[in-house]
Design an enzyme around this catalytic site. Structure first.
Site, PDB file in Angstrom:
ATOM      1  N   ASN A   9       0.879  -1.184   0.000  1.00  0.00           N
ATOM      2  CA  ASN A   9       0.000   0.000   0.000  1.00  0.00           C
ATOM      3  C   ASN A   9       0.910   1.225   0.000  1.00  0.00           C
ATOM      4  O   ASN A   9       1.489   1.565   1.026  1.00  0.00           O
ATOM      5  CB  ASN A   9      -0.878  -0.055   1.267  1.00  0.00           C
ATOM      6  CG  ASN A   9      -1.707   1.211   1.449  1.00  0.00           C
ATOM      7  OD1 ASN A   9      -1.807   2.036   0.545  1.00  0.00           O
ATOM      8  ND2 ASN A   9      -2.295   1.365   2.633  1.00  0.00           N
ATOM      9  N   TRP A  10       1.029   1.845  -1.168  1.00  0.00           N
ATOM     10  CA  TRP A  10       1.950   2.984  -1.284  1.00  0.00           C
ATOM     11  C   TRP A  10       1.440   4.215  -0.530  1.00  0.00           C
ATOM     12  O   TRP A  10       2.182   5.159  -0.336  1.00  0.00           O
ATOM     13  CB  TRP A  10       2.139   3.370  -2.758  1.00  0.00           C
ATOM     14  CG  TRP A  10       2.958   2.406  -3.559  1.00  0.00           C
ATOM     15  CD1 TRP A  10       3.483   1.211  -3.139  1.00  0.00           C
ATOM     16  CD2 TRP A  10       3.358   2.561  -4.925  1.00  0.00           C
ATOM     17  NE1 TRP A  10       4.178   0.622  -4.157  1.00  0.00           N
ATOM     18  CE2 TRP A  10       4.124   1.421  -5.272  1.00  0.00           C
ATOM     19  CE3 TRP A  10       3.147   3.546  -5.900  1.00  0.00           C
ATOM     20  CZ2 TRP A  10       4.671   1.252  -6.537  1.00  0.00           C
ATOM     21  CZ3 TRP A  10       3.680   3.373  -7.162  1.00  0.00           C
ATOM     22  CH2 TRP A  10       4.441   2.244  -7.479  1.00  0.00           C
ATOM     23  N   LYS A  11       0.173   4.228  -0.176  1.00  0.00           N
ATOM     24  CA  LYS A  11      -0.459   5.410   0.437  1.00  0.00           C
ATOM     25  C   LYS A  11      -0.229   6.623  -0.472  1.00  0.00           C
ATOM     26  O   LYS A  11      -0.153   6.447  -1.692  1.00  0.00           O
ATOM     27  CB  LYS A  11       0.071   5.625   1.852  1.00  0.00           C
ATOM     28  CG  LYS A  11      -0.069   4.342   2.699  1.00  0.00           C
ATOM     29  CD  LYS A  11       0.129   4.556   4.153  1.00  0.00           C
ATOM     30  CE  LYS A  11      -0.044   3.230   4.882  1.00  0.00           C
ATOM     31  NZ  LYS A  11       0.029   3.327   6.307  1.00  0.00           N
ATOM     32  N   HIS A  95      -9.512   1.414   4.832  1.00  0.00           N
ATOM     33  CA  HIS A  95      -8.268   1.603   5.599  1.00  0.00           C
ATOM     34  C   HIS A  95      -8.525   2.620   6.711  1.00  0.00           C
ATOM     35  O   HIS A  95      -9.190   3.630   6.491  1.00  0.00           O
ATOM     36  CB  HIS A  95      -7.147   2.085   4.666  1.00  0.00           C
ATOM     37  CG  HIS A  95      -5.808   2.019   5.320  1.00  0.00           C
ATOM     38  ND1 HIS A  95      -5.413   2.915   6.286  1.00  0.00           N
ATOM     39  CD2 HIS A  95      -4.777   1.144   5.189  1.00  0.00           C
ATOM     40  CE1 HIS A  95      -4.197   2.587   6.711  1.00  0.00           C
ATOM     41  NE2 HIS A  95      -3.792   1.515   6.052  1.00  0.00           N
ATOM     42  N   GLU A  97      -6.778   4.881   7.981  1.00  0.00           N
ATOM     43  CA  GLU A  97      -6.371   6.269   7.708  1.00  0.00           C
ATOM     44  C   GLU A  97      -7.478   7.012   6.966  1.00  0.00           C
ATOM     45  O   GLU A  97      -7.626   8.223   7.090  1.00  0.00           O
ATOM     46  CB  GLU A  97      -5.064   6.286   6.901  1.00  0.00           C
ATOM     47  CG  GLU A  97      -3.878   5.979   7.782  1.00  0.00           C
ATOM     48  CD  GLU A  97      -2.657   5.481   7.025  1.00  0.00           C
ATOM     49  OE1 GLU A  97      -2.634   5.520   5.779  1.00  0.00           O
ATOM     50  OE2 GLU A  97      -1.723   5.028   7.711  1.00  0.00           O
ATOM     51  N   GLU A 167      -5.620  -5.017  10.628  1.00  0.00           N
ATOM     52  CA  GLU A 167      -4.637  -3.958  10.832  1.00  0.00           C
ATOM     53  C   GLU A 167      -4.936  -3.233  12.135  1.00  0.00           C
ATOM     54  O   GLU A 167      -5.718  -2.261  12.145  1.00  0.00           O
ATOM     55  CB  GLU A 167      -4.717  -2.942   9.689  1.00  0.00           C
ATOM     56  CG  GLU A 167      -4.302  -3.465   8.352  1.00  0.00           C
ATOM     57  CD  GLU A 167      -3.620  -2.381   7.529  1.00  0.00           C
ATOM     58  OE1 GLU A 167      -2.485  -2.591   7.123  1.00  0.00           O
ATOM     59  OE2 GLU A 167      -4.217  -1.310   7.323  1.00  0.00           O
ATOM     60  N   GLY A 173       2.211   2.243  11.020  1.00  0.00           N
ATOM     61  CA  GLY A 173       3.165   3.349  10.983  1.00  0.00           C
ATOM     62  C   GLY A 173       3.850   3.602  12.316  1.00  0.00           C
ATOM     63  O   GLY A 173       4.345   4.701  12.563  1.00  0.00           O
ATOM     64  N   SER A 211       3.239  -2.240  10.503  1.00  0.00           N
ATOM     65  CA  SER A 211       4.670  -2.343  10.825  1.00  0.00           C
ATOM     66  C   SER A 211       5.297  -3.698  10.484  1.00  0.00           C
ATOM     67  O   SER A 211       6.186  -4.160  11.197  1.00  0.00           O
ATOM     68  CB  SER A 211       4.917  -1.986  12.296  1.00  0.00           C
ATOM     69  OG  SER A 211       4.571  -0.638  12.532  1.00  0.00           O
TER      70      SER A 211
HETATM   71  P1  PGA Z   1       2.905   0.305   7.769  1.00  0.00           P
HETATM   72  O1  PGA Z   1       1.457   0.570   7.150  1.00  0.00           O
HETATM   73  O2  PGA Z   1       3.390  -0.999   7.195  1.00  0.00           O
HETATM   74  O3  PGA Z   1       3.724   1.477   7.329  1.00  0.00           O
HETATM   75  O4  PGA Z   1       2.759   0.243   9.251  1.00  0.00           O
HETATM   76  C1  PGA Z   1       0.554  -0.502   6.998  1.00  0.00           C
HETATM   77  C2  PGA Z   1      -0.752  -0.030   6.416  1.00  0.00           C
HETATM   78  O5  PGA Z   1      -1.244   1.033   6.817  1.00  0.00           O
HETATM   79  O6  PGA Z   1      -1.334  -0.673   5.538  1.00  0.00           O
END
Ligand code: PGA
Length: 250
Positions: A9-11, A95, A97, A167, A173, A211
């Site tokens: 997931n590049w975000k 997600h 976020e 998640e 993060g 993470s």
């Molecule tokens: P991360 O993000 O691996 O940087 O913790 C995971 C995600 O949000 O899908």
């Protein structure tokens, strides 16, 4: 054992130049015949570029969100049919976020899940609890509620041939991944919850996100109910991504 799946997931990261270097490195490093599924989910504007670099490779690609409507006057939205035109086969839905920053409701997420399924793409549904919810011991209740909205609206069989990403919000993060035992316990809970329907229990993949890195991937992926991973930061580094994919090979 199920074929594992690793999703990047590049975000909101990348640029034409950065992506080109990353995609070239991935194509070079990742073997042609794979014993796992590898997916890259880029920001919308880069889907064409991702498609161009990956179409001859075994790596698939997709998006990080989609509209809950088919088409029309929805400024700023992107539909399932638009994603399909660029060869996307996966879409991340719900997600944390997005659900926190844009107040996405469980009902909205459920509708998007159905839209992706109906368009013959694979939804990757994110579920997870906050640290406060975990400390209060109500994490299973929280995850159940997120799944129940979809089950109530579309029935349990909609989970056939889909992916659920567990998640924990506190692990995203943060450099504080869930322990393999914590991940296993929640994955097992999810699998049991959806095991009434035979097709679903056979075809559903439950992956862990938060993470994941080259140091902890193997232990996480060795747990019996962990079918792979959803990676944020590690998906932006070709060596880390390749090393994690290697840990998921059967
Ligand atoms: P991360 O993000 O691996 O940087 O913790 C995971 C995600 O949000 O899908």
């Amino acid at each position: 054992m199920k074929r594992k799946i690793v999703v990047g997931n590049w975000k909101m990261n990348g640029s034409l130049a950065f992506n080109e270097a990353l995609l070239k490195a991935l194509v070079e490093k990742i073997p042609k015949a794979l014993s796992l599924d590898i997916i890259v989910c880029s920001p919308y504007p880069y889907l064409f570029q991702v498609q161009s670099f990956l179409k001859k490779s075994p790596i698939r690609w997709g998006a990080q969100n989609v509209a809950k409507f088919e088409s029309g006057a929805f400024t700023g939205e992107v539909s399932v049919s638009m994603l399909k035109e660029f060869g996307s086969s996966y879409v991340i839905i719900g997600h944390s976020e997005r659900s926190t920053a844009y107040c996405e409701s469980d009902e909205n997420i459920a509708t998007k899940f159905m839209m992706v399924k109906k368009a013959a793409m694979t939804p990757i549904l994110c579920v997870g609890e906050t640290l406060i919810e975990r400390e209060a011991g109500i994490m299973e209740k929280v995850i159940s509620k997120q799944l129940d909205t979809i089950i109530k609206m579309y029935g349990e069989e909609i989970f056939d041939q889909t992916v659920i990403a567990y998640e924990p919000i506190w692990a995203i993060g943060s450099d504080m991944a869930a322990s393999p035992e914590q991940a296993q316990a929640m994955h097992h809970f999810i699998r049991e919850k959806l095991s009434l329907h035979t097709n679903v229990s056979k075809s559903l993949k439950i992956i862990y996100g938060g993470s994941v890195n080259p140091q902890n991937a193997l232990q996480l992926f060795s747990m019996p109910d962990v079918d792979g991973g959803l990676l944020g930061r590690a998906s932006l580094n070709a060596s880390d991504f390749q090393s994690i994919c290697h840990s998921a090979e059967i």
